[in-house]
Design an enzyme around this catalytic site. Structure first.
Site, PDB file in Angstrom:
ATOM      1  N   LEU A 223       0.827  -1.215   0.000  1.00 52.57           N
ATOM      2  CA  LEU A 223       0.000   0.000   0.000  1.00 52.57           C
ATOM      3  C   LEU A 223       0.858   1.261   0.000  1.00 52.57           C
ATOM      4  O   LEU A 223       0.511   2.258  -0.616  1.00 52.57           O
ATOM      5  CB  LEU A 223      -0.907   0.008   1.237  1.00 52.57           C
ATOM      6  CG  LEU A 223      -2.032  -1.031   1.250  1.00 52.57           C
ATOM      7  CD1 LEU A 223      -2.734  -1.037   2.607  1.00 52.57           C
ATOM      8  CD2 LEU A 223      -3.041  -0.722   0.154  1.00 52.57           C
ATOM      9  N   GLY A 224       1.924   1.254   0.680  1.00 53.96           N
ATOM     10  CA  GLY A 224       2.787   2.443   0.747  1.00 53.96           C
ATOM     11  C   GLY A 224       3.974   2.159   1.637  1.00 53.96           C
ATOM     12  O   GLY A 224       4.086   1.103   2.239  1.00 53.96           O
TER      13      GLY A 224
ATOM     14  N   SER B 184       9.103   2.241   7.426  1.00 56.49           N
ATOM     15  CA  SER B 184       8.082   1.192   7.386  1.00 56.49           C
ATOM     16  C   SER B 184       7.599   0.900   5.971  1.00 56.49           C
ATOM     17  O   SER B 184       7.780   1.706   5.047  1.00 56.49           O
ATOM     18  CB  SER B 184       6.884   1.602   8.247  1.00 56.49           C
ATOM     19  OG  SER B 184       6.276   2.743   7.684  1.00 56.49           O
TER      20      SER B 184
ATOM     21  N   ASP C 166       2.755  15.148  13.182  1.00 56.60           N
ATOM     22  CA  ASP C 166       3.232  14.777  11.824  1.00 56.60           C
ATOM     23  C   ASP C 166       2.055  14.694  10.862  1.00 56.60           C
ATOM     24  O   ASP C 166       1.951  13.784  10.043  1.00 56.60           O
ATOM     25  CB  ASP C 166       3.992  13.456  11.893  1.00 56.60           C
ATOM     26  CG  ASP C 166       4.691  13.130  10.573  1.00 56.60           C
ATOM     27  OD1 ASP C 166       4.940  14.092   9.794  1.00 56.60           O
ATOM     28  OD2 ASP C 166       4.947  11.956  10.296  1.00 56.60           O
TER      29      ASP C 166
HETATM   30  N1  ATP Z   1      -4.209   1.528   7.630  1.00 54.36           N
HETATM   31  C1  ATP Z   1      -3.809   1.882   6.424  1.00 54.36           C
HETATM   32  N2  ATP Z   1      -4.623   1.695   5.412  1.00 54.36           N
HETATM   33  C2  ATP Z   1      -4.254   2.032   4.189  1.00 54.36           C
HETATM   34  N3  ATP Z   1      -3.092   2.572   3.865  1.00 54.36           N
HETATM   35  C3  ATP Z   1      -2.216   2.785   4.866  1.00 54.36           C
HETATM   36  C4  ATP Z   1      -2.536   2.456   6.157  1.00 54.36           C
HETATM   37  N4  ATP Z   1      -1.493   2.794   6.923  1.00 54.36           N
HETATM   38  C5  ATP Z   1      -0.587   3.302   6.108  1.00 54.36           C
HETATM   39  N5  ATP Z   1      -0.987   3.306   4.865  1.00 54.36           N
HETATM   40  C6  ATP Z   1      -0.285   3.781   3.691  1.00 54.36           C
HETATM   41  O1  ATP Z   1       1.067   3.605   3.916  1.00 54.36           O
HETATM   42  C7  ATP Z   1       1.721   4.836   3.825  1.00 54.36           C
HETATM   43  C8  ATP Z   1       2.833   4.865   4.841  1.00 54.36           C
HETATM   44  O2  ATP Z   1       2.307   4.622   6.088  1.00 54.36           O
HETATM   45  P1  ATP Z   1       2.744   5.474   7.351  1.00 54.36           P
HETATM   46  O3  ATP Z   1       2.180   6.818   7.229  1.00 54.36           O
HETATM   47  O4  ATP Z   1       2.380   4.759   8.577  1.00 54.36           O
HETATM   48  O5  ATP Z   1       4.242   5.508   7.160  1.00 54.36           O
HETATM   49  P2  ATP Z   1       5.099   6.805   7.426  1.00 54.36           P
HETATM   50  O6  ATP Z   1       4.315   7.775   8.187  1.00 54.36           O
HETATM   51  O7  ATP Z   1       5.681   7.252   6.180  1.00 54.36           O
HETATM   52  O8  ATP Z   1       6.151   6.247   8.304  1.00 54.36           O
HETATM   53  P3  ATP Z   1       7.143   7.177   8.989  1.00 54.36           P
HETATM   54  O9  ATP Z   1       6.369   7.649  10.153  1.00 54.36           O
HETATM   55  O10 ATP Z   1       8.267   6.300   9.305  1.00 54.36           O
HETATM   56  O11 ATP Z   1       7.445   8.211   8.024  1.00 54.36           O
HETATM   57  C9  ATP Z   1       0.661   5.869   4.029  1.00 54.36           C
HETATM   58  O12 ATP Z   1       0.974   7.050   3.381  1.00 54.36           O
HETATM   59  C10 ATP Z   1      -0.533   5.237   3.491  1.00 54.36           C
HETATM   60  O13 ATP Z   1      -0.624   5.542   2.142  1.00 54.36           O
END
Ligand code: ATP
Length: 821
Positions: A504-505, A510, A622
């Site tokens: 998904l991303g 992560s 954030d």
């Molecule tokens: N529960 C979810 N459902 C759908 N997509 C998700 C979900 N959680 C995260 N994602 C997708 O994954 C991407 C990255 O997740 P996340 O925001 O947790 O990582 P991050 O914030 O970049 O991590 P970091 O905090 O290390 O920068 C998000 O931008 C989103 O697109």
């Protein structure tokens, strides 16, 4: 009653007999018998002639009250075209016709017809019963002694006309041929009328051809000169009128009539006769062939049924089935002109099979040629001399011994053979229905034994397990999908298996996958974070995130935590899965015009999420579009990686690390960091609080309206410096880059969120209740009522302080909010 009846006013007139006797002469001299008359004159409207003149009734001869009848055309046509006297007679004397009454004076006649008993006919012309010639009127009567003469005369006319028509058609046909020959050829053609004396009388014979009259025989015989050596080509006709019989015994061979004519240097006038003989013969042959083929097709069907029941696979081979009922008709193939096909048998087959107009003869020839090539090369055995002319093709028993695996070089040819047979089988299957095509037996070939069962190679099993390379299963896709499923990686979290579906991303530390619970088949998002086991700060941060999610798991605006597991330097967080995050949605609309309602709605959704977090005493710190995801239509907040629980009644907390996104970071968070030279631990902490999240929200609203964050025009570290520099003001254009007007309320809201001073910023509730996110609608009635009350109030309260006016405004505003139009 039949015959032509011509009646004069005075049947006993002495001139009558004499005139009747002269009538044939008049007829003979009419244009109808003119020797050089052409077809158009012959079959077109008759020309005025002596005979035609004789058909004109003189008015005085008809008598008073009778009209002059001038239907020469009808009269001549009747005379010329009526083939039998009955018809002719019925034409003139049919019951109710006008001829009888015409001369009785009881009827009248017009050019369109005559009247009888005052009945007009528009369809039947009065025949010219009376004809005058040189002032004489003749009456033809059936009882007249000259009736037989008239019949003879009619017959003569008909014969002459038909003869002349035939002659005319011949001339046309030949002249068109001659025009193709060119001048030189035409000259030679005309020179086929040689001077007998010059050539030598003995060397030529004159053949009387198409003619009815002796004079014509004589003339036309001059065109029929043949050399002695070609006597058999065109035997004498002995004056036989039917010249087609003359050519009955001609051997055309492979020549067509025209080729035959040219080969034997015959006059082109004979071409129609030769053609007639040629096509007559073809017709008979075709008929006999069709009958023979019909019987052969029945045999073929019976043979197929028999071979289908046979257990031997070879006998089921289409190659053999095809040949079994075949009986070659040598005379048939001999009759058919064969085309010369260059390129050898292989080419013949390919041409035959690739031809869109594939027919039995073409396929058969390709088949024959392929067999011939096999026989010539002798690779597959000795060719047996055909036992008889009707058996030129290999027998199936012999072919059954062929081993195509015995030599690799044999295979292409045999493949061609099989291919050709397949096409032939298809062809026969089609033509069997029509009963018009027979397939001939190929030449007998003695081929090596151990001919493989070619059908065995084609055998396809549907259900049986795969035991051979040719096996085809009905469930390849199912098996494939099962294999794919097995190949998909799975993750086991606290004893529950999750199958990874797609990525998904990904974030800084992560990766987030779409996974499916193997037990209940539900889809979730799995966040996988790798960390150094010995990094206590990271471990604390992850633990803090998990705790926050647990704390907010009941909140509908926070993505729900399902499960988590932390071990061996990897953190797995299972949460509910969203469909799209807000960054994806904004990217999708990047080229679109400003949609105020879109901005308003998504601002509302975002602020509702922030409100939930803030009400829980948490600062996300954030916030960015990618951290909001739509889960089944509801925007939810994710990623509490740097979030911290804010102690109650605490405005700001300080963090030792910064993971925020610069585009959306508040100035106070950057000013507080150690961009200064002072590296003391106190100043090295990040100051975050709820207003920082409001700043982030202001940046996201700004991006939704103008397409990019407030400091998005700066790159890299300049962006951070610009954010921290109070002299660099954020601009709020009244129009978007695409020219759309930005609502004043939207600008005011953005300004309120992006106040440099955290204390001056609106709270989440203020933004949610602000005029842009939560606009107040008024009606015309409300405005009129407001004015009316204001005037009354002002009349009573002449002095109004500013504060009092502000109080009144707030009161009205509050009531409007409650009013909810
Ligand atoms: N529960 C979810 N459902 C759908 N997509 C998700 C979900 N959680 C995260 N994602 C997708 O994954 C991407 C990255 O997740 P996340 O925001 O947790 O990582 P991050 O914030 O970049 O991590 P970091 O905090 O290390 O920068 C998000 O931008 C989103 O697109």
């Amino acid at each position: 009653m039949s015959g032509l009846s011509v009646r004069s006013d005075n049947p006993a007139h002495p001139m009558r007999k004499r005139e009747l006797q002269t009538l044939p002469r008049n007829l003979a001299t009419s244009n109808l018998l003119r020797e050089d008359s052409d077809d158009e004159n012959m079959f077109g409207p008759p020309q005025l002639s002596n005979f035609g003149s004789a058909l004109v009734c003189e008015k005085e001869n008809i008598g008073p009250g009778r009209q002059i009848f001038k239907h020469r055309l009808q009269a001549e046509s009747a005379l010329v075209h009526k083939k039998n006297n009955d018809t002719l007679g019925s034409y003139f004397n049919a019951p109710g016709s006008h001829t009888t009454t015409y001369f009785e004076g009881h009827s009248d006649s017009t050019m369109l017809g005559s009247f009888k008993d005052n009945q007009q006919s528009m369809t039947t012309f009065n025949p010219p019963q009376t004809r005058t010639d040189s002032g004489k009127t003749y009456t033809f009567n059936d009882a007249s002694p000259s009736s037989s003469k008239l019949k003879n005369l009619q017959q003569t006319l008909k014969d002459e006309l038909s003869t002349r028509g035939t002659r005319r058609r011949n001339r046309r046909f030949i002249s068109s041929r001659l025009s193709l020959l060119g001048p030189a050829k035409r000259a030679s053609s005309s020179n086929t009328t040689p001077d007998r004396s010059a050539i030598g009388d003995d060397s030529y014979s004159f053949q009387p051809l198409l003619t009815n009259s002796p004079a014509k025989v004589e003339n036309r015989s001059a065109y029929s000169v043949f050399h002695d050596s070609e006597q058999s080509v065109l035997p004498p006709t002995n004056g036989n009128k039917d010249t087609s019989a003359t050519y009955e015994n001609i051997e055309f061979g492979e020549l067509n009539p025209y080729q035959y004519l040219k080969k034997h240097n015959l006059p082109t006038t004979e071409l129609p006769n030769i053609s007639r003989a040629y096509f007559e013969r073809q017709k008979g042959q075709n008929r006999s062939v069709a009958l023979r083929k019909n019987s052969l097709t029945k045999d073929a069907i019976q043979s197929r049924l028999a071979s289908a029941s046979a257990s031997a696979s070879l006998s089921n081979s289409p190659f053999l089935r095809q040949n079994e009922p075949i009986k070659r008709e040598h005379s048939l193939t001999k009759r058919e002109p064969r085309r010369k096909v260059s390129g050898g048998p292989a080419n013949n087959i390919s041409k035959a099979l690739s031809s869109p107009a594939l027919d039995a003869a073409t396929t058969r020839k390709a088949f024959d040629d392929a067999n011939d090539e096999i026989s010539r090369e002798g690779k597959y055995g000795i060719i047996k001399t055909p036992n008889n002319s009707n058996s030129h093709y290999p027998k199936r028993e012999v072919l059954s011994n062929i081993d195509i695996n015995s030599s690799s070089t044999k295979q292409p040819l045999l493949k061609k053979l099989k291919h050709a047979n397949g096409r032939m089988e298809d062809l026969q299957a089609t033509t069997n229905k029509e009963h018009i095509v027979s397939v001939e037996r190929p030449e007998e070939i003695d081929l090596p034994r151990n001919f493989p069962n070619t059908d065995a190679k084609k055998h396809v099993e549907i259900v049986e397990p795969a035991t051979s390379t040719n096996h085809v299963s009905l469930k390849p896709s199912t098996a494939g999908s099962e294999q794919l499923q097995r190949k998909r990686p799975t993750v086991c979290i606290n004893g529950t298996e999750y199958e990874k579906l797609e990525l998904l991303g990904r974030g800084g530390t992560s990766k987030v996958y779409k996974v499916r619970n193997s037990a209940n088949n539900k889809v979730y998002a799995l966040k996988r974070v790798s960390f150094d086991e010995f990094d206590d700060a990271s471990l604390d941060g992850f633990r803090g995130e998990i705790e926050l999610m647990k704390k907010l798991e009941t909140k509908p605006r926070v993505v729900r935590l399902i499960d988590h597991e932390m071990n061996s330097g990897v953190l797995h967080v299972v949460m509910e899965c969203g469909d799209h995050d807000l960054s994806q949605i904004l990217a999708q609309r990047s080229d679109m015009h400003l949609d105020v309602e879109f901005v308003r709605y998504h601002s509302q959704e975002m602020l509702k999420c922030v409100k939930v977090v803030h009400e829980a005493g948490i600062v996300h710190s954030d916030l960015k579009p990618a951290n909001f995801v739509f889960v089944k239509g509801i925007l939810k907040i994710i990623d509490f990686g740097i979030a911290n629980a804010v102690p109650e009644h605490t405005v700001n907390i300080y963090r030792e690390t910064q993971f925020g996104t610069p585009n959306y970071m508040a100035p106070e968070t950057l000013v507080a960091m150690n961009f200064t030279s002072d590296q003391s631990s106190e100043q090295n902490k990040w100051k975050v609080g709820k207003p920082s999240d409001i700043w982030s929200c202001g940046c996201i609203i700004y991006q939704m309206i103008y397409g990019r964050p407030p400091y998005g025009g700066f790159q890299g570290q300049n962006r951070l410096l610009a954010i921290m520099n109070p002299k660099i003001k954020i601009v709020y254009p009244e129009k978007t880059p695409s020219g759309d007007i930005v609502p004043k309320t939207a600008i005011d809201t953005m300004k309120a969120c992006l106040e440099r001073s955290p204390s001056e910023r609106w709270t989440v509730d203020e933004v949610l209740g602000g005029p842009f996110v939560n606009p107040v609608a008024v009606t015309h009635f409300f405005i009129r009522d407001l004015i009316k009350n204001s005037v009354k109030y002002g009349f009573n309260q002449r002095e109004l302080s500013t504060d009092r006016i502000e109080e009144l405004a707030d009161d009205v505003w509050r009531r409007l909010g409650d009013f909810r139009l």
